[in-house]
Design an enzyme around this catalytic site. Structure first.
Site, PDB file in Angstrom:
ATOM      1  N   HIS A  24       0.876  -1.180   0.000  1.00  0.00           N
ATOM      2  CA  HIS A  24       0.000   0.000   0.000  1.00  0.00           C
ATOM      3  C   HIS A  24       0.908   1.223   0.000  1.00  0.00           C
ATOM      4  CE1 HIS A  24      -3.526  -2.491   1.191  1.00  0.00           C
ATOM      5  NE2 HIS A  24      -2.583  -3.230   1.760  1.00  0.00           N
ATOM      6  N   HIS A  67      -7.928  -8.399  -0.762  1.00  0.00           N
ATOM      7  CA  HIS A  67      -7.539  -8.903   0.553  1.00  0.00           C
ATOM      8  C   HIS A  67      -8.637  -9.867   0.998  1.00  0.00           C
ATOM      9  CE1 HIS A  67      -4.788  -5.562   0.545  1.00  0.00           C
ATOM     10  NE2 HIS A  67      -4.447  -5.688   1.805  1.00  0.00           N
ATOM     11  N   GLU A  96      -7.417 -12.425   5.904  1.00  0.00           N
ATOM     12  CA  GLU A  96      -6.400 -11.799   6.763  1.00  0.00           C
ATOM     13  C   GLU A  96      -6.912 -11.938   8.200  1.00  0.00           C
ATOM     14  OE1 GLU A  96      -5.949  -7.547   6.273  1.00  0.00           O
ATOM     15  OE2 GLU A  96      -3.999  -7.512   7.303  1.00  0.00           O
ATOM     16  N   ASP A 149       3.410  -5.085   2.645  1.00  0.00           N
ATOM     17  CA  ASP A 149       2.117  -4.531   3.057  1.00  0.00           C
ATOM     18  C   ASP A 149       2.217  -3.030   3.355  1.00  0.00           C
ATOM     19  OD1 ASP A 149      -0.586  -4.682   3.487  1.00  0.00           O
ATOM     20  OD2 ASP A 149      -0.504  -5.807   5.355  1.00  0.00           O
ATOM     21  N   ASP A 150       2.578  -2.691   4.591  1.00  0.00           N
ATOM     22  CA  ASP A 150       2.706  -1.286   5.010  1.00  0.00           C
ATOM     23  C   ASP A 150       4.036  -1.127   5.742  1.00  0.00           C
ATOM     24  OD1 ASP A 150      -0.177  -0.296   4.432  1.00  0.00           O
ATOM     25  OD2 ASP A 150      -0.458  -2.135   5.585  1.00  0.00           O
TER      26      ASP A 150
END
Ligand code: ADE
Ligand code: ZN
Length: 342
Positions: free
Chosen positions: A11, A189, A192, A270-271
């Protein structure tokens, strides 16, 4: 030589490092609720996905102008290059910006300005995947997708993210149907925090080509059979799983089990600004924890290449480079290892 990597679950908003966040706050005269970098970093102690998302959306308020999105994206690409990333399929959350008054075109143009320089400056090819926030109305996503299509704004695919539980994929069938009709690539997604049923829905109702996270698929043998049979990629993010308490510690991560089950898994960050490291940091930590060694690191890199939306020719060229990297690793390890692992 670095292991050539592709990153498929990233992201761009999650690459906002605290230093850049403070710089942008000053540039745009945004008053922050945190007095210092240390005070901000002290917030990075998440209890679940929602506790992370609350901070993630709040921090984005410093992104106001087109150039801010360019600076954010350039910073990621520069760091990704040092990690060995050669191709990145980047997620971008339009609603996280339009909902606070930043026009879609401003934000997207800013990201695009950086992506257009990416091959020349950092040797990284890119694609852009617009991700819709599943905890906002599907009609809003549909409206934004229509705006993108009508404006001929170039994007490569769509995805689905944000708070998962209670927001099943089935709510977004119409959005994904429209994207498919326009030739866009489809990811979501799923699994998760949400149950395996959400992964089934993402596959069967949305028709996704790739599942982001998908870690809870391990609870459903029939689903695992399906993922293995159809070679559906799972973009796994180990640091994220630990930080969002999907698993307790890295030592508990099921990555080896996933590989051994025959799943097409690849590693992603991811982040990274929030979860303690970039794609290379994730791989190094897994290697240290599980002793993956060059063969399984190469397998993970190959999986990423296969899972990407690159052309067959580009995939083959990158895969060749992985084999070259593996050969140099074996050579460096000496003849005994080369024979044992061949
Ligand atoms: N948005 C940014 N990171 C996310 C994640 N890990 N899960 C869902 N939505 C997200
Ligand atoms: Zn994600």
């Amino acid at each position: 030589m670095k292991l050539p990597l592709v990153e498929l679950h990233l992201h761009i908003e999650g690459t906002l490092e605290p230093e850049l966040l403070f710089e942008l706050a000053e540039r745009n005269a945004v008053t922050l609720p945190w007095a210092s970098l240390a005070e901000l970093r002290a917030q990075y102690d998440f209890t679940d996905l929602q506790s992370f998302l609350d901070l993630y959306y709040r921090a984005l308020d410093v992104l106001r102008e087109r150039v801010d999105f360019t600076d954010l994206t350039c910073a990621y690409l520069a760091r990704a290059r040092t990690a060995g990333v050669r191709h990145a399929e980047i997620f971008f959350d339009p609603q996280a910006h339009t909902s606070r008054g930043v026009p879609l075109r401003t934000a997207l143009a800013g990201v695009r300005d950086a992506l257009e320089r990416s091959v020349d400056e950092w040797g990284i090819s890119t694609q852009l995947i617009v991700t819709f926030l599943r905890d906002r109305p599907a009609d809003e996503a549909l409206q934004i997708l229509r705006e993108i299509l009508a404006g001929e704004i170039p994007i490569d695919g769509i995805g689905l993210d944000s708070a998962e539980v209670d927001y099943p994929p089935e709510l977004f069938t119409e959005v994904f149907d429209l994207a498919r009709a326009h030739g866009l690539r489809l990811v979501a997604h799923a699994g998760e925090e949400g149950p395996p049923d959400y992964v089934w829905q993402a596959l069967d109702l949305l028709g996704v080509e790739r599942v982001d996270h998908g870690i809870r698929s391990l609870e459903d043998e029939a689903l695992l059979d399906r993922l293995v049979r159809d070679r559906i990629p799972l973009t796994v993010c180990p640091f994220s799983n630990v930080r969002l308490r999907v698993i307790d510690t890295l030592a508990d991560h099921p990555i080896v089990r996933m590989i051994d089950r025959g799943l097409l898994v690849c590693i992603n960050s991811d982040d990274p600004a929030y979860f303690g490291g970039y794609i290379d940091d994730n791989l190094a930590a897994l290697d240290a924890e599980f002793g993956l060694g060059p063969d399984r690191l190469a397998l993970l890199a190959r999986n990423g290449i296969e899972a990407s939306f690159l052309t067959p020719a580009a995939k083959a060229a990158l895969a060749d480079e992985v084999e070259t990297w593996l050969a140099t690793q074996r050579e460096a390890a000496g003849p005994a290892t080369a024979i044992r692992s061949s």
